[in-house]
Design a protein around this motif. Structure first.
Motif, PDB file in Angstrom:
ATOM      1  N   MET A   1       0.826  -1.213   0.000  1.00 39.95           N
ATOM      2  CA  MET A   1       0.000   0.000   0.000  1.00 39.95           C
ATOM      3  C   MET A   1       0.862   1.265   0.000  1.00 39.95           C
ATOM      4  N   ILE A   2       1.885   1.241   0.893  1.00 41.77           N
ATOM      5  CA  ILE A   2       2.714   2.463   0.984  1.00 41.77           C
ATOM      6  C   ILE A   2       3.492   2.677  -0.317  1.00 41.77           C
ATOM      7  N   GLU A   3       3.878   1.567  -0.982  1.00 42.78           N
ATOM      8  CA  GLU A   3       4.588   1.701  -2.258  1.00 42.78           C
ATOM      9  C   GLU A   3       3.663   2.318  -3.312  1.00 42.78           C
ATOM     10  N   TRP A   4       2.376   1.894  -3.252  1.00 40.14           N
ATOM     11  CA  TRP A   4       1.416   2.444  -4.223  1.00 40.14           C
ATOM     12  C   TRP A   4       1.245   3.949  -4.001  1.00 40.14           C
ATOM     13  N   PHE A   5       1.087   4.313  -2.723  1.00 43.96           N
ATOM     14  CA  PHE A   5       0.904   5.716  -2.387  1.00 43.96           C
ATOM     15  C   PHE A   5       2.153   6.514  -2.773  1.00 43.96           C
ATOM     16  N   ALA A   6       3.327   5.887  -2.538  1.00 45.38           N
ATOM     17  CA  ALA A   6       4.582   6.562  -2.890  1.00 45.38           C
ATOM     18  C   ALA A   6       4.641   6.836  -4.389  1.00 45.38           C
ATOM     19  N   GLY A   7       4.058   5.915  -5.173  1.00 51.32           N
ATOM     20  CA  GLY A   7       4.044   6.104  -6.623  1.00 51.32           C
ATOM     21  C   GLY A   7       3.253   7.341  -7.022  1.00 51.32           C
ATOM     22  N   THR A   8       2.123   7.546  -6.329  1.00 53.99           N
ATOM     23  CA  THR A   8       1.328   8.744  -6.640  1.00 53.99           C
ATOM     24  C   THR A   8       2.117  10.017  -6.298  1.00 53.99           C
ATOM     25  N   GLN A   9       2.946   9.935  -5.240  1.00 58.20           N
ATOM     26  CA  GLN A   9       3.702  11.123  -4.806  1.00 58.20           C
ATOM     27  C   GLN A   9       4.779  11.514  -5.823  1.00 58.20           C
ATOM     28  N   GLN A  10       5.352  10.492  -6.496  1.00 55.09           N
ATOM     29  CA  GLN A  10       6.307  10.806  -7.584  1.00 55.09           C
ATOM     30  C   GLN A  10       5.667  11.754  -8.572  1.00 55.09           C
ATOM     31  N   PHE A  11       4.419  11.413  -8.964  1.00 55.40           N
ATOM     32  CA  PHE A  11       3.738  12.194  -9.997  1.00 55.40           C
ATOM     33  C   PHE A  11       3.350  13.583  -9.478  1.00 55.40           C
ATOM     34  N   VAL A  12       2.726  13.604  -8.264  1.00 55.59           N
ATOM     35  CA  VAL A  12       2.252  14.887  -7.724  1.00 55.59           C
ATOM     36  C   VAL A  12       3.423  15.827  -7.488  1.00 55.59           C
TER      37      VAL A  12
END
Lengths: 202, 269, 141
Positions: B1-12
């Protein structure tokens, strides 16, 4: 003569229903405007110099016909008020309106003992260049160089001047996002002012 | 889950940095730079080059975050940039409180609490991005709806924390509300005192005695269709009261009357 | 930015501003662009004290071509319908002329347009009343 009696007397004087002693001439045009404008009197204060006949500070204590004021440089000033001194605090008022903590500008004549014999005193008066960020039922929310100021509308007092036209009580032409100039009375130690006049583009 | 959320942060985070860099590299950058606290920090002549240099660094880090490969160092760079931003904001707040931030637009907005919170959000976002193991399109493919929701929500938070952008959404919203129903439309109609003072100042009557006036407005009251205004005056050393009668029903400066009446000058009690 | 000389004297509108250590919302005003501005001194703000200043105030947008005058320059100011003349020195940049293009203040049949000068409370109150936010003046160098 009490205040009401004096008002009645002055009304009769100007509206011509009684004979009064008038100093100099009292009719329009008795003083030639051109003659007045043509004079070039000596400067009262050197350019850039502190004005000895002006005080900027906060009221520290109140006395009988006197205000004790502290300036930002910690100098103390005694300000003498008479019935001939105009006092402004949101609107023309009397010396009784002064409170400890009020901000003050005063103009008058410096007496030999250092007291300022005041001709005019303005309490808490501010003149702000602002942007209107929102409008509520009783207040304007203003941005003043990035600081938020709440400008309270005072029924019967607050006026608006749109595009140099005469002041009106109608505030409905004020627009969010527009710039404005505000003359108002600061509420000491807050970011709030009571609005006297709002200059705006309609 | 945290890896998925981290992926969104790369983009934002990458998107915000690229967006911020656009303003710093654009044609209005010199004006924004001179209004920013950089002018105080590095001097007037170096403010514009320094502003553009910050923009270049933001563009570089932003591009690294949104393009492959995914390296932890990219997130650390973003964290370092956010820490630098917090330090810059603290400096601006202390040493140049009226200077602009120059962060996410060329609108002059002094540093206030919202700027610090935004930098904090970006710092947290950078720290989170360090957990990512895959490039952000992979997280988008995993849960597209949730991905879009997170990105939109976080972008909205960053916009809401950006006073430079208030004029794009907040002011139009408030303008619309005021247009629909002006909150001050029901103000009672009166003739303001300021209107009478303005009329007075336009009159020959006022000009005829202005040299003798000593005070601001002393008192005012109404008498039929007139508003009476008084001022202290001094005529050849004699204290007096200048009393003006100003018409209440219309703007007729030529009808204004004046009298100079001797004043007793008693001390106020 | 070089500016052609403006004919003097000229008429303009003026307002007042506070500066220096002060109370209320003025508290953060500081010493102005020149660093020495004080509300209690005979100071003024001029829209063309530097390129940076001019870029903000933009009097040219109102059709006014103003001469570059820097900190310490003296102007002589008189209410358009008054008899008292005061002298003030430049201590700040302002007013933001372009926000008020075309605005007019009048007295006794004479009018002045556009805000080209701001005065400290000390200076403004010597020729007008602080409760009126704007007045027409004559300015000469």
């Amino acid at each position: 003569m009490d205040s009401l009696g004096r008002r009645r007397f002055l009304s009769k004087a100007v509206l011509g229903t009684t004979a009064v002693t008038v100093v100099g001439a009292s009719t329009i045009g008795s003083f030639a405007p051109e003659a007045v404008a043509g004079q070039r009197p000596k400067l009262d204060v050197e350019p850039g110099a502190p004005d000895p006949n002006f005080v900027d500070g906060r009221v520290r204590s109140l006395g009988k016909g006197e205000l004790l004021v502290t300036s930002a440089d910690r100098s103390m000033h005694r300000i003498h008020l008479t019935s001939a001194t105009s006092v402004w605090k949101l609107r023309p008022t009397t010396a009784d309106a002064a409170k400890v903590g009020d901000g003050l500008y005063a103009r008058g004549v410096r007496l030999p003992d250092g007291t300022l014999a005041a001709d005019a005193v303005w309490l808490n008066i501010v003149n702000l260049q602002v942007h209107i960020t929102s409008i509520g039922r009783t207040a304007l929310h203003l941005d003043h160089h990035g600081d938020r100021i709440v400008g309270h509308v005072v029924a019967g007092t607050t006026a608006a001047v749109y595009n140099s036209t005469p002041a009106v009580s109608d505030l409905s032409l004020l627009q969010v996002g527009k710039h404005a100039q505000v003359i108002g009375a600061w509420r000491p130690d807050t970011n709030e002012v009571d609005l006297a006049t709002v200059y705006a583009a309609a | 889950m945290i890896e998925w959320f981290a992926g969104t942060q790369q983009f934002v985070l990458g998107g915000v940095l690229i967006w911020a860099s656009m303003f710093k590299l654009g044609r209005r950058a010199p004006v924004a730079a001179r209004r920013s606290a950089l002018r105080k920090l590095v001097g007037e002549t170096r403010a514009v080059p320094a502003y553009r240099a910050v923009g270049l660094v933001e563009l570089l880090v932003g591009a690294l975050l949104v393009t492959p490969p995914v390296l932890v160092v990219e997130a650390y760079l973003a964290v370092a940039l956010s820490v630098g931003m917090l330090a810059y904001l603290a400096y601006a707040k202390l040493r140049a409180p009226e200077a602009g931030c120059g962060c996410l637009g060329d609108k002059h907005t002094p540093v206030r609490g919202r700027g610090f919170v935004r930098a904090g959000v970006l710092l947290a976002s950078g720290a989170l991005a360090a957990w990512s193991t895959a490039w952000w399109p992979a997280t988008l493919a995993d849960a597209p709806l949730a991905w879009v929701a997170v990105v939109v929500a976080q972008s909205a938070v960053i916009v809401a924390l950006s006073p430079e952008l208030d004029h794009r959404w907040l002011l139009p919203l408030r303008r619309w509300r005021v247009r629909v129903s002006h909150p001050l439309a029901r103000t009672p109609v009166t003739v303001p005192l300021e209107s009478s003072v303005q009329q007075l100042q336009r009159s020959d009557a006022y000009r005829s005695v202005v040299g003798a006036l000593r005070s601001d407005l002393l008192d005012s009251w109404e008498e039929g269709r007139w508003r009476l205004l008084t001022y202290s005056a001094d005529q050849d050393g004699v204290a007096a009261t200048a009393v003006f009668a100003v018409p209440l029903d219309g703007h007729r400066p030529q009808d204004i009357r004046v009298a100079l009446v001797p004043e007793s000058g008693e001390v106020l009690v | 930015m070089a500016q052609p000389e403006q004919l003097a004297p000229t008429t303009a509108e003026t307002s007042w501003f506070c500066c220096g250590a002060a109370w209320g919302p003025c508290g953060s005003a500081g010493g102005g662009a020149c660093g020495n501005c004080r509300s209690g001194s005979r100071h003024c703000a001029w829209p063309n004290t530097s390129d940076n200043c001019f870029a903000i105030t933009r009097p040219d947008k109102c059709g006014d071509t103003l001469l570059r005058r820097t900190c310490g320059h003296t102007f002589y100011v008189q209410h358009l319908c008054g008899s008292t003349e005061i002298a003030v020195t430049i201590a700040d940049c302002g007013p933001q002329t372009d926000l008020w293009c075309g605005e007019q203040s009048c007295c006794s049949g004479k009018c002045a347009s556009n805000r080209l000068l701001d005065l400290t409370p000390s200076a403004y109150s010597a020729i007008g009343n602080l409760s009126s936010g704007i007045m027409p003046v004559n300015i000469r160098s």
